[in-house]
Design a protein around this motif. Structure first.
Motif, mmCIF file in Angstrom:
data_model
loop_
_atom_site.group_PDB
_atom_site.id
_atom_site.type_symbol
_atom_site.label_atom_id
_atom_site.label_comp_id
_atom_site.label_asym_id
_atom_site.label_seq_id
_atom_site.Cartn_x
_atom_site.Cartn_y
_atom_site.Cartn_z
ATOM 1 N N GLU A 2 44.478 40.659 43.832
ATOM 2 C CA GLU A 2 44.063 40.579 42.433
ATOM 3 C C GLU A 2 45.343 40.813 41.450
ATOM 4 O OE1 GLU A 2 42.194 43.615 39.317
ATOM 5 O OE2 GLU A 2 41.019 43.205 41.244
ATOM 6 N N ALA A 5 47.085 37.201 41.658
ATOM 7 C CA ALA A 5 46.215 36.257 40.711
ATOM 8 C C ALA A 5 46.479 36.522 39.341
ATOM 9 C CB ALA A 5 44.811 36.363 41.210
ATOM 10 N N PHE A 6 46.511 37.830 38.863
ATOM 11 C CA PHE A 6 46.704 38.081 37.618
ATOM 12 C C PHE A 6 47.969 37.815 36.887
ATOM 13 C CE2 PHE A 6 47.835 41.651 34.398
ATOM 14 C CZ PHE A 6 46.680 41.370 33.349
ATOM 15 N N LEU A 29 39.571 35.573 31.036
ATOM 16 C CA LEU A 29 39.339 36.038 32.439
ATOM 17 C C LEU A 29 38.138 36.367 32.845
ATOM 18 C CD1 LEU A 29 42.765 37.874 33.004
ATOM 19 C CD2 LEU A 29 42.310 35.285 33.897
ATOM 20 N N SER A 30 37.503 36.248 33.848
ATOM 21 C CA SER A 30 36.184 36.353 34.459
ATOM 22 C C SER A 30 36.126 37.940 34.566
ATOM 23 C CB SER A 30 35.593 35.708 35.682
ATOM 24 O OG SER A 30 34.836 36.212 36.266
ATOM 25 N N SER A 31 35.118 38.694 33.974
ATOM 26 C CA SER A 31 34.779 40.159 34.223
ATOM 27 C C SER A 31 34.461 40.502 35.663
ATOM 28 C CB SER A 31 33.958 40.458 32.990
ATOM 29 O OG SER A 31 32.869 39.919 33.108
ATOM 30 N N ALA A 32 33.937 39.335 36.361
ATOM 31 C CA ALA A 32 33.553 39.593 37.621
ATOM 32 C C ALA A 32 34.632 39.617 38.623
ATOM 33 C CB ALA A 32 32.522 38.569 38.266
ATOM 34 N N ASP A 33 35.569 38.654 38.246
ATOM 35 C CA ASP A 33 36.924 38.483 39.091
ATOM 36 C C ASP A 33 37.872 39.944 38.720
ATOM 37 O OD1 ASP A 33 35.953 36.369 40.176
ATOM 38 O OD2 ASP A 33 37.301 35.154 38.942
ATOM 39 N N TYR A 34 37.645 40.222 37.669
ATOM 40 C CA TYR A 34 38.678 41.407 36.953
ATOM 41 C C TYR A 34 37.785 42.773 36.217
ATOM 42 C CZ TYR A 34 42.427 38.108 37.640
ATOM 43 O OH TYR A 34 43.109 37.239 38.375
ATOM 44 N N SER A 63 30.358 37.236 29.824
ATOM 45 C CA SER A 63 30.955 37.355 31.121
ATOM 46 C C SER A 63 32.515 37.393 31.384
ATOM 47 C CB SER A 63 30.400 36.593 32.294
ATOM 48 O OG SER A 63 30.696 35.268 32.165
ATOM 49 N N ARG A 64 33.117 37.507 30.187
ATOM 50 C CA ARG A 64 34.704 37.124 30.345
ATOM 51 C C ARG A 64 35.500 38.126 29.500
ATOM 52 N NH1 ARG A 64 35.708 33.128 32.874
ATOM 53 N NH2 ARG A 64 37.610 32.687 32.482
#
Length: 194
Positions: A2, A5-6, A29-34, A63-64
């Motif tokens: 993570e 990627a960040f 950024l996606s809240s699912a990914d972060y 969702s972001r």
């Protein structure tokens, strides 16, 4: 990982602000990914504020996450320009109350469901005349150049800026691809994660 990627996302989308060519950049950024992004943003702010950079969550929209990566001194100076103040006042911003109050108002405007607050361009360092041009031409059909923003006035100046922004992006991204971290790039010591 993570973190990698960040950092890659920050370098790609926010290099001009990170290196001081621009007062601010925004990244979604996606809240699912972060899922822990506010904590991560706080950690990176503590790391980079020694170099004049802050990272703040503007909103969690659907969702972001929408993050603002900015240099407070540069942003405040940009927002104090005569044209910027006039435009912000017409949009209800408390222009005499300081940067923190302006950012709070922007956050509220982002959460209102009355359309996107396109004056955000001022917070990203766009020339006020281009922000005004876009507000008058929301589809951008009359813009003279489309790049990092829609340009309505100084096309050649914008082209030069866009080229500098692109070079900063390539420089940061290539160093990250080579294995460096943002803390190494900015010469700051990392403290253990809390």
């Amino acid at each position: 990982m993570e973190r990698e990627a960040f950092e890659r996302a920050l370098a790609y989308h926010c290099a001009p602000a990170l290196v001081g060519l621009r007062c601010a950049c925004v990244i979604s950024l996606s809240s699912a990914d972060y899922p822990a992004l506010p904590r991560v943003a706080g950690r990176y702010t503590r790391l980079l504020e020694r170099r004049g950079v802050r990272i703040e969550v503007l909103c969690r929209c659907e969702s972001r996450w929408l993050l603002l990566v900015y240099r407070p001194e540069l942003l405040e100076a940009h927002l104090q320009g005569r044209e910027a103040v006039s435009l912000l006042q017409r949009r209800g911003y408390p222009t005499g109350a300081g940067l923190a109050a302006l950012l709070r108002h922007l956050r509220r405007r982002l959460l209102w469901r009355e359309g996107f607050p396109h004056e955000i361009g001022l917070f990203l360092g766009y020339p006020p005349e281009d922000v005004q041009g876009f507000l008058a031409d929301p589809g951008g059909g009359r813009c003279k150049l489309c790049g990092h923003w829609k340009v309505y006035h100084d096309v050649e100046g914008a082209r030069r800026q866009f080229a500098r922004f692109d070079c900063s992006r390539e420089a940061l991204c290539s160093r990250l691809r080579a294995g460096m971290t943002l803390s190494q790039l900015f010469g700051v010591r990392e403290t253990p994660a809390a």
